[in-house]
Design an enzyme around this catalytic site. Structure first.
Site, short mmCIF file in Angstrom:
data_model
loop_
_atom_site.label_atom_id
_atom_site.label_comp_id
_atom_site.label_asym_id
_atom_site.label_seq_id
_atom_site.Cartn_x
_atom_site.Cartn_y
_atom_site.Cartn_z
N PRO A 218 42.97 40.29 30.38
CA PRO A 218 44.01 41.30 30.81
C PRO A 218 43.37 41.81 31.87
CG PRO A 218 42.74 42.06 28.76
CD PRO A 218 42.26 40.44 29.08
N ASP A 395 38.63 43.91 33.46
CA ASP A 395 38.86 43.39 32.15
C ASP A 395 39.49 44.57 31.25
OD1 ASP A 395 39.10 42.49 29.43
OD2 ASP A 395 37.65 40.97 29.60
N HIS A 396 40.60 44.70 31.09
CA HIS A 396 40.88 46.04 30.43
C HIS A 396 40.60 46.03 29.17
CE1 HIS A 396 43.07 49.74 30.62
NE2 HIS A 396 44.37 49.22 30.73
N ARG A 397 40.17 44.95 28.56
CA ARG A 397 39.53 45.19 27.01
C ARG A 397 38.46 46.10 27.22
NH1 ARG A 397 39.13 38.87 25.93
NH2 ARG A 397 38.37 38.92 27.78
N ILE A 399 37.02 47.87 30.08
CA ILE A 399 37.26 48.97 31.05
C ILE A 399 38.72 49.71 30.87
CG2 ILE A 399 37.01 49.79 33.45
CD1 ILE A 399 34.54 47.92 32.88
#
Ligand code: CAO
Length: 423
Positions: A218, A395-397, A399
């Site tokens: 993501p 990577d929004h998982r 950060i």
């Protein structure tokens, strides 16, 4: 008259002990001169080795996985001489074949793929003869199957998965469980003149890697800018010294150093998420991948221990590894072990863009072209400053948005006042 001769590996360039990834012949094959007999894999590309002569293969002296050098024996061939044609020999069973793979004695080097698209080469696909046969039996076009084996090799499981998704209403999930409609094949020649060109191997591999990152990570991209007026003056002041040392000190080496400062300040960016999604592996080393534009496509060699190297050493290493990438001489090890990547398009042009995270890394910096801009000063005046566009995809998982903004702010401060790398 028929002579028995040994086919040896010719000079294939600057390579020694090169791996055979595929053997395309079996005893009994009748082949023409220039038909491919084995496929070798060099540091970054595959090479098909053609037979120097026409005739019948009597024995195959190599196996996939063997490493061979110039002069190594590959096979024996009964060649057709001027006096007459070779008699059709009794077909032998191959001496040492994989248990599942005594292939049918049909020619393996040009598999008759069911309904191949017009641009299908068929022979650059990374799959063993038994897998090719399996695919042929099931009418699967290997060009369309993404290999999950080592070096993108297509396995039986990949073919089964391909068939499963095809049967499930013509959808494919790219391994994500998300149904995606298959792009229909369109005959563009109906609309005008066309030319179909095969993608080279680098493009196929990097394409599959980018696609996987794009659909599984993501992404968020945080944009920022850095004022590099002072940095550029400093860089120019070092130009003579750099020239004496025979190196070109480009902006990129300063950016690499600045990124290291930011990675040290925000260690979650120097990490990889385990595939379970439950643990983050924090790295205590600082290796930077640098996207290099090569004639064969995008390659990302890795410069190691950037934290421990000076600007001139980094400049030298960057130019030699970029040259190696452009000459197609990167070894797999040159592209491994990265922590964070930088994609710099600033030497070419453009401002902000959204780079794709080079998974399993968790972030990548995209750098655009610096431009002079009028910058408002505290005293109410405007000054012409050199402004560098930055884009950080992450990577929004792993950060959070706040961390993403902290990273680019910190990075921007360091780039604006490069003395901060000393902190
Ligand atoms: N703004 C303005 N000028 C820039 C700049 C920027 N952001 N970045 C580089 N420049 C300048 C350099 O300083 C150099 O100028 P000088 O001749 O005055 O020193 C000039 O542009 C040419 O630089 P370069 O591109 O040859 O060297 P580099 O170290 O900046 O980059 C490399 C090396 C290998 C990264 C680059 O050549 C390259 O291949 N870039 C493309 C990367 C890419 O394709 N990314 C996309 C990946 S996703 O598809």
């Amino acid at each position: 008259m028929a002579d028995l001769e040994t086919i040896k590996l010719p000079d294939v360039g600057d390579f020694d002990e090169i791996e055979i990834i595929e053997v395309l012949i079996v005893p009994g094959d009748e082949i023409q001169a220039e038909d491919s007999i084995i496929v070798l894999e060099s540091d970054k590309a595959t090479m098909e080795i053609p037979s120097p002569q026409a005739g019948t293969i009597k024995s195959v002296l190599v196996n996939a996985g063997d490493r061979i050098s110039e002069g190594s024996n590959i096979a024996t061939i009964e060649v057709i001489t001027a006096e007459g044609k070779v008699e059709v020999p009794i077909k032998e069973e191959p001496a040492e074949q994989e248990s599942e793979s005594p292939p049918a004695p049909e020619k393996m080097y040009k598999p008759p793929v069911a309904s191949p698209p017009p641009d299908s080469a068929g022979n650059l696909v990374h799959a063993s003869p038994s897998i090719r046969r399996y695919a042929r039996e099931l009418g699967v076009n290997l060009d369309r199957v993404i290999g999950s084996g080592p070096k993108g090799r297509i396995l039986k499981a990949d073919i089964k998965a391909f068939i499963k998704t095809s049967l499930a209403g013509g959808t494919t999930s790219a391994g994500t469980g998300i149904p995606i409609a298959v792009m229909p094949d369109i005959d563009f020649s109906k609309f005008g003149e066309i030319e179909a060109v095969d993608l080279n191997r680098i493009k196929k591999i990097s394409g599959a890697h980018l696609h996987r990152s794009w659909v599984t990570v993501p992404h968020v991209t945080q944009f920022d800018e850095a004022d590099i007026t002072d940095l550029e003056a400093f860089r120019k002041s070092l130009a003579k010294e750099a020239e004496k040392r025979g190196v070109r000190l480009t902006l990129l080496v300063f950016l690499m150093k600045s990124v290291i400062s930011a990675l040290k300040a925000l260690p979650n960016f120097n990490a990889s998420l385990e595939s379970s999604g439950e643990r983050l592996v924090l790295k205590k080393y600082f290796n930077i991948g640098v996207a290099v534009d090569t004639p064969n496509g995008l390659m990302v060699p890795v410069i190691r221990d950037v934290d421990q190297k000076g600007l001139f050493d980094l400049a030298e290493e960057l130019s030699s590894i970029a040259a190696k990438a452009r000459d197609g001489k990167l070894a797999p090890a040159d592209m491994q072990g990265g922590c964070f990547s930088i994609s710099s398009l600033g030497g070419i042009g453009g401002s902000h863009f959204t780079p794709i995270v080079n998974a399993p890394e968790v972030a990548i910096l995209g750098v655009g072209k610096a431009k002079m801009q009028a910058v408002y000063q505290d005293d109410g005046s405007f000054m012409p400053n050199l402004i560098l566009p930055l884009a950080l995809s992450y990577d929004h998982r792993v950060i959070d948005g706040a961390q993403g903004a902290r990273f680019t702010s910190y990075l921007s401060q360091v780039i604006t006042d490069i003395r901060r790398v000393l902190l």
